[in-house]
Design an enzyme around this catalytic site. Structure first.
Site, PDB file in Angstrom:
ATOM      1  N   ASP A 183      35.641  14.067   5.237  1.00 17.76           N
ATOM      2  CA  ASP A 183      35.767  14.239   6.678  1.00 17.76           C
ATOM      3  C   ASP A 183      34.401  14.429   7.329  1.00 17.76           C
ATOM      4  O   ASP A 183      33.381  14.556   6.656  1.00 17.76           O
ATOM      5  CB  ASP A 183      36.684  15.420   7.015  1.00 17.76           C
ATOM      6  CG  ASP A 183      36.553  16.587   6.037  1.00 17.76           C
ATOM      7  OD1 ASP A 183      35.416  16.844   5.582  1.00 17.76           O
ATOM      8  OD2 ASP A 183      37.563  17.232   5.732  1.00 17.76           O
TER       9      ASP A 183
ATOM     10  N   ASP B 245      45.549  27.904   5.429  1.00 15.78           N
ATOM     11  CA  ASP B 245      46.890  27.531   5.901  1.00 15.78           C
ATOM     12  C   ASP B 245      47.467  26.369   5.111  1.00 15.78           C
ATOM     13  O   ASP B 245      48.482  25.779   5.501  1.00 15.78           O
ATOM     14  CB  ASP B 245      46.875  27.207   7.397  1.00 15.78           C
ATOM     15  CG  ASP B 245      45.938  26.046   7.739  1.00 15.78           C
ATOM     16  OD1 ASP B 245      45.359  25.433   6.812  1.00 15.78           O
ATOM     17  OD2 ASP B 245      45.791  25.741   8.941  1.00 15.78           O
TER      18      ASP B 245
ATOM     19  N   HIS C 254      45.963  23.397   4.348  1.00 19.49           N
ATOM     20  CA  HIS C 254      45.556  22.028   4.660  1.00 19.49           C
ATOM     21  C   HIS C 254      44.547  21.501   3.646  1.00 19.49           C
ATOM     22  O   HIS C 254      43.764  22.257   3.071  1.00 19.49           O
ATOM     23  CB  HIS C 254      44.999  21.923   6.087  1.00 19.49           C
ATOM     24  CG  HIS C 254      43.645  22.535   6.279  1.00 19.49           C
ATOM     25  ND1 HIS C 254      43.463  23.798   6.803  1.00 19.49           N
ATOM     26  CD2 HIS C 254      42.400  22.056   6.035  1.00 19.49           C
ATOM     27  CE1 HIS C 254      42.162  24.065   6.868  1.00 19.49           C
ATOM     28  NE2 HIS C 254      41.500  23.014   6.399  1.00 19.49           N
TER      29      HIS C 254
ATOM     30  N   GLU D 153      45.706  19.177   9.154  1.00 16.10           N
ATOM     31  CA  GLU D 153      46.262  20.464   9.537  1.00 16.10           C
ATOM     32  C   GLU D 153      47.783  20.466   9.364  1.00 16.10           C
ATOM     33  O   GLU D 153      48.418  19.404   9.290  1.00 16.10           O
ATOM     34  CB  GLU D 153      45.917  20.759  10.995  1.00 16.10           C
ATOM     35  CG  GLU D 153      44.424  20.787  11.300  1.00 16.10           C
ATOM     36  CD  GLU D 153      43.740  22.089  10.885  1.00 16.10           C
ATOM     37  OE1 GLU D 153      44.266  22.793  10.007  1.00 16.10           O
ATOM     38  OE2 GLU D 153      42.684  22.397  11.456  1.00 16.10           O
TER      39      GLU D 153
END
Length: 263
Positions: A67, A136, A138, A143
């Site tokens: 990314d 979380d 991801h 996400e």
């Protein structure tokens, strides 16, 4: 999934480096997927040590980033192309011109994502992908709520992710970009082999949901349950909430020598 629980980050880095070395022993021009953040750093340092010792060469390798932030200046130290150059390329023998990333300054972000996806396809795909996981659940910047079939795409970063990444921006969440370009979950699942490393108690919930929870967009890392060649590398703290710890330890301790189901 093969779960490997070790006491220290360095122990995990050795396991990861051994898996990467096996790939390059068979295919010196293999394509490596590289990740940013704190978790992969011990792996890059262990790869560097092996390159310096002469037991590994990445001189014929290609590498693709997961990314990239959108909008950071080209010379910003936290732009991911600079992170990968500094923490990986500069300390190994890989050709810097063979390390590729998304262009977070592209004027047409959708076109840039399509170009990057095709670039990965064009080299025959990623042979072994390094991953971390967010608190979380991801993977990359996919996400919670992201399609599990997604390809490289622009992403909106949640407040949780931006808080987590603020430590790289002087602790100031307002300096963390709100957008990024990221390989999709579907892109990641195309990699032939995957190494996911997670350390620390703040990753324990995410690891539990990834490994033992349902496959769900609520934890995009759970999609790795659908892949047939994943090593999950954990320290004790990250593994603490797994219900089947004893099983994972027993399987790993008693695995046959040599290749184990191709992992």
């Amino acid at each position: 999934m093969e779960l490997i629980i070790k006491p220290t980050e360095q122990d995990l880095a050795v396991v990861a480096a051994e898996a990467i070395c096996e790939v390059y022993a068979d295919k010196p021009n293999a394509v490596l997927g590289v990740a940013t953040g704190s978790s992969p750093l011990p792996i890059y340092q262990e790869l560097s040590r092996r390159v310096q010792a002469g037991s590994l060469s990445l001189s014929r390798a290609q590498a693709f980033q997961l990314d990239e932030y959108v909008g950071l200046p080209q010379d910003h130290p936290e732009a991911y192309h600079n992170f990968i150059r500094r923490e990986f390329a500069d300390i190994t023998d890989i050709d810097h011109n063979s390390v590729y990333g998304e262009d977070g300054l592209a004027t047409d972000l959708l076109a840039e994502c399509q170009r990057y996806e095709q670039a990965i396809v064009g080299v025959g795909g990623i042979d072994i992908q390094i991953l971390g996981i967010g608190a979380d659940g991801h993977i990359a910047f996919n996400e919670p709520g992201t399609s599990l079939k997604s390809l490289t795409h622009p992403a909106v970063l949640t407040a949780q992710t931006r808080r987590d990444n603020a430590r790289f921006f002087d602790g100031d969440i307002d300096k963390v970009p709100r957008h990024a370009l990221t390989q999709g979950v579907g892109t990641i699942l195309r990699a032939r082999k995957i190494l996911l490393i997670a350390t620390g108690s703040n990753k324990a919930d995410a690891v539990r949901d990834m490994v033992e929870g349902p496959v769900s967009i609520s934890c995009t890392g759970s999609a790795l349950q659908l892949h047939n060649n994943v090593k999950v590398l954990l320290d004790e703290a990250a593994a603490a909430k797994l219900e089947r710890q004893d099983f994972y330890r027993e399987v790993y301790a008693n695995r046959p020598q040599g290749a184990w189901l191709g992992l």
